[in-house]
Scaffold this active site. Structure first.
Site, PDB file in Angstrom:
ATOM      1  N   PHE A 148       0.871  -1.182   0.000  1.00  0.00           N
ATOM      2  CA  PHE A 148       0.000   0.000   0.000  1.00  0.00           C
ATOM      3  C   PHE A 148       0.903   1.225   0.000  1.00  0.00           C
ATOM      4  CE2 PHE A 148      -2.366   3.528   1.709  1.00  0.00           C
ATOM      5  CZ  PHE A 148      -3.518   3.466   0.951  1.00  0.00           C
ATOM      6  N   ASP A 236       9.645   2.941   1.567  1.00  0.00           N
ATOM      7  CA  ASP A 236       8.445   3.689   1.937  1.00  0.00           C
ATOM      8  C   ASP A 236       8.259   3.548   3.444  1.00  0.00           C
ATOM      9  OD1 ASP A 236       5.909   4.610   2.538  1.00  0.00           O
ATOM     10  OD2 ASP A 236       4.947   3.719   0.780  1.00  0.00           O
ATOM     11  N   LYS A 265       3.003  11.371   6.892  1.00  0.00           N
ATOM     12  CA  LYS A 265       2.205  11.162   8.097  1.00  0.00           C
ATOM     13  C   LYS A 265       2.766  11.890   9.317  1.00  0.00           C
ATOM     14  CE  LYS A 265      -0.084   6.952   6.541  1.00  0.00           C
ATOM     15  NZ  LYS A 265      -1.382   7.574   6.274  1.00  0.00           N
TER      16      LYS A 265
END
Length: 409
Positions: A148, A236, A265
Site C-alpha cells: 500500500f 516507503d 504522516k
C-alpha cells in the site's frame, strides 16, 4: 447549516450529514470526534476514547502536542505560504535537518504520502534514463504483493488489493510485483529484466496488509541485490518511520540503509500534511527546475512543524518509548488464546491482530463501545498504532478493553 446549528448538532445528525453529502469512499466507525488531546479524543456526545489508531501513524506524537501546536502557532502569525517561486526562512533549515536525521544529502518536500511515492517513481525513472542509460520508457520498478503506497492512478496500478485497484484502469505500466518476502522471486525479476530494473519500492513493514514483518534477513538481501545490480532501494517509511517501530526507521532493524526514504504522516505532527523524498545528490540531483513541483510542498507552516518533529526525534525519547511500550503491547496481545487470535505481527507500538473467526469490523465496533478506537483491515485483521506518547497505564487500560472486546464476542 449555520455554525450555531453545527455546534448543537448531535452525533447522529452529523453522521447523517456525512452520509448524505460526502462521497462514500470510507466506512467510518460510529464516532464523531469534537476535540482531542494526547492519546484521547472526545466525541460530540461527550464520550472519551483512547485513540489506538493515531491517524494510521500520522499522530505519532498524539493529538495537539504542546511543542507542535506552539511551533504551528508561531508560524501562523508570520507567513504560511509563498510557493516555491520564492524561498522562505524555514525551508533551508527544514531540508538540512531532515537530511541530517536520515543521514542523507538532499530533500524534496511534498504534501501527502502518495505524492512522495509518485515523486520517487518519477525520480527513479529519470535517474535510470539519464544516469544508467536505460532506454526511454523501458524502466521497470519492482514492487511487492500486498503493498500500500497510496491511491493515485499510477500507484493503484501496481496494487494487489481489488478494492483499491478495480475499475480504475487503464493502468500505468512499468511495474512488476513479486510476493513479499520471496527473495527467489525477486532475483528472477532482476534476471528477467536486467538493466531495465531501476529500483525496488518496498515497505520495510507492510501496513495496510496487516502490519506484516518480512522474514529475517530479507531487507538486507534486497539491499545487497540492489547494490550489485545498480538499482535503487526505495524505502516507503511513511507509516513505519519516525519512531513508530522503536527506531527512527524500520530499515534500521536489519542495519539497512536505502537509497531513498519516503516519509509523511508523522512528519506533519498530525497538524499539516507534510511528506518528502530524502536521498542523495546523485539521485535527487537529476531533477532540474520545472520538472517536478508542488505549490504547497515545503510551505512555511509545514516546514516549521516538520522542524519541531525532527527536533523531538533527535532526543531518541520517542523511539525508546515505542520500543519499551511496544514490548508491553505485543506481550499483552500475544497472551490472548489462539482459539481467538491466530496471529499477532508487527514491531514497536504497531501491531496487526488477525482473528481466528471474528470479524475485524465487529471487534472495532465493540472496542469503540468500550472506549477504544482501532480500525480493521482486510476482514479478520485489525491494526493497532497507539501514539508514542501513550502512558503505561493508558496502554494497560486499552489492552484490558481489547481483551474484553475479543473474549466476550
Amino acid at each position: 447549516m449555520t455554525d450555531t446549528l453545527h455546534e448543537l448538532a448531535s452525533q447522529d445528525q452529523l453522521s447523517e450529514l456525512t452520509s448524505e453529502y460526502s462521497a462514500h469512499n470510507y466506512h467510518p466507525l460510529p464516532v464523531v470526534v469534537a476535540s482531542a488531546a494526547g492519546s484521547w479524543v472526545t466525541g460530540v456526545d461527550g464520550r472519551r476514547y483512547l485513540d489506538m489508531l493515531a491517524g494510521y501513524s500520522a499522530l505519532n506524537f498524539g493529538h495537539l502536542h504542546p511543542r507542535l501546536v506552539a511551533a504551528a502557532t508561531r508560524q501562523l502569525s508570520r507567513v504560511t505560504l509563498v510557493s516555491r517561486a520564492f524561498d522562505h526562512d524555514q525551508f533551508g533549515p527544514f531540508c538540512a535537518e531532515l537530511a541530517e536525521l536520515c543521514s542523507m544529502e538532499m530533500v524534496l518536500p511534498m504534501n501527502t504520502g502518495a505524492e512522495a511515492v509518485e515523486t520517487a517513481i518519477k525520480v527513479a525513472r529519470k535517474w535510470g534514463y539519464v544516469t544508467r542509460g536505460v532506454a526511454h520508457d523501458e524502466a521497470v520498478i519492482v514492487v511487492f504483493d500486498g503493498n500500500f503506497h497510496g491511491r493515485t492512478t499510477t500507484i493503484v496500478s501496481f496494487s494487489s488489493d481489488p478494492d483499491a485497484r478495480a475499475d480504475f484502469g487503464p493502468y500505468t505500466p512499468g511495474f512488476v510485483s513479486v510476493p513479499y518476502g520471496d527473495m527467489s522471486a525477486l532475483r528472477d525479476v532482476f534476471a528477467a529484466y536486467g538493466h531495465r530494473v531501476v529500483g525496488v519500492l518496498i515497505e520495510p513493514i507492510q501496513g495496510e496488509a496487516g502490519v506484516v514483518v518480512p522474514p529475517p534477513g530479507f531487507l538486507a538481501e534486497v539491499r545487497s541485490l540492489c547494490t550489485s545490480a545498480g538499482a535503487l532501494l526505495i524505502a516507503d517509511e511513511i507509516q513505519s518511520g519516525l519512531g513508530r517501530v522503536g527506531s527512527t526507521f524500520a530499515c534500521a532493524a536489519e542495519g539497512v540503509v536505502p537509497d531513498a526514504y519516503l516519509l509523511g504522516k508523522a512528519l506533519g505532527g498530525g497538524i499539516v500534511p507534510v511528506s518528502a523524498m530524502v536521498s542523495s545528490r546523485s539521485v535527487l540531483g537529476v531533477l532540474k527546475p520545472g520538472q517536478h513541483g508542488s505549490t504547497f510542498g515545503g510551505n512555511p507552516l509545514a516546514c516549521a512543524v516538520g522542524r519541531e518533529v525532527i527536533a523531538m526525534l533527535r532526543t531518541g525519547e520517542y523511539q525508546e518509548r515505542s520500543a519499551s511500550l511496544g514490548a508491553v503491547l505485543h506481550a499483552g496481545l500475544g497472551s490472548l488464546p489462539s482459539s481467538v487470535v491466530s496471529s499477532v505481527t508487527g514491531r514497536g507500538l504497531w501491531a496487526g491482530v488477525t482473528f481466528t473467526s471474528l470479524d475485524g469490523r465487529a471487534v472495532c465496533e465493540r472496542l469503540a463501545a468500550l472506549g477504544v478506537l482501532a480500525k480493521e483491515t482486510h476482514g479478520s485483521t485489525i491494526r493497532l498504532a497507539p501514539p508514542l506518547v501513550i502512558t503505561p497505564d493508558e496502554l494497560s487500560w486499552g489492552l484490558e478493553r481489547f481483551s474484553e472486546a475479543v473474549l466476550s464476542a
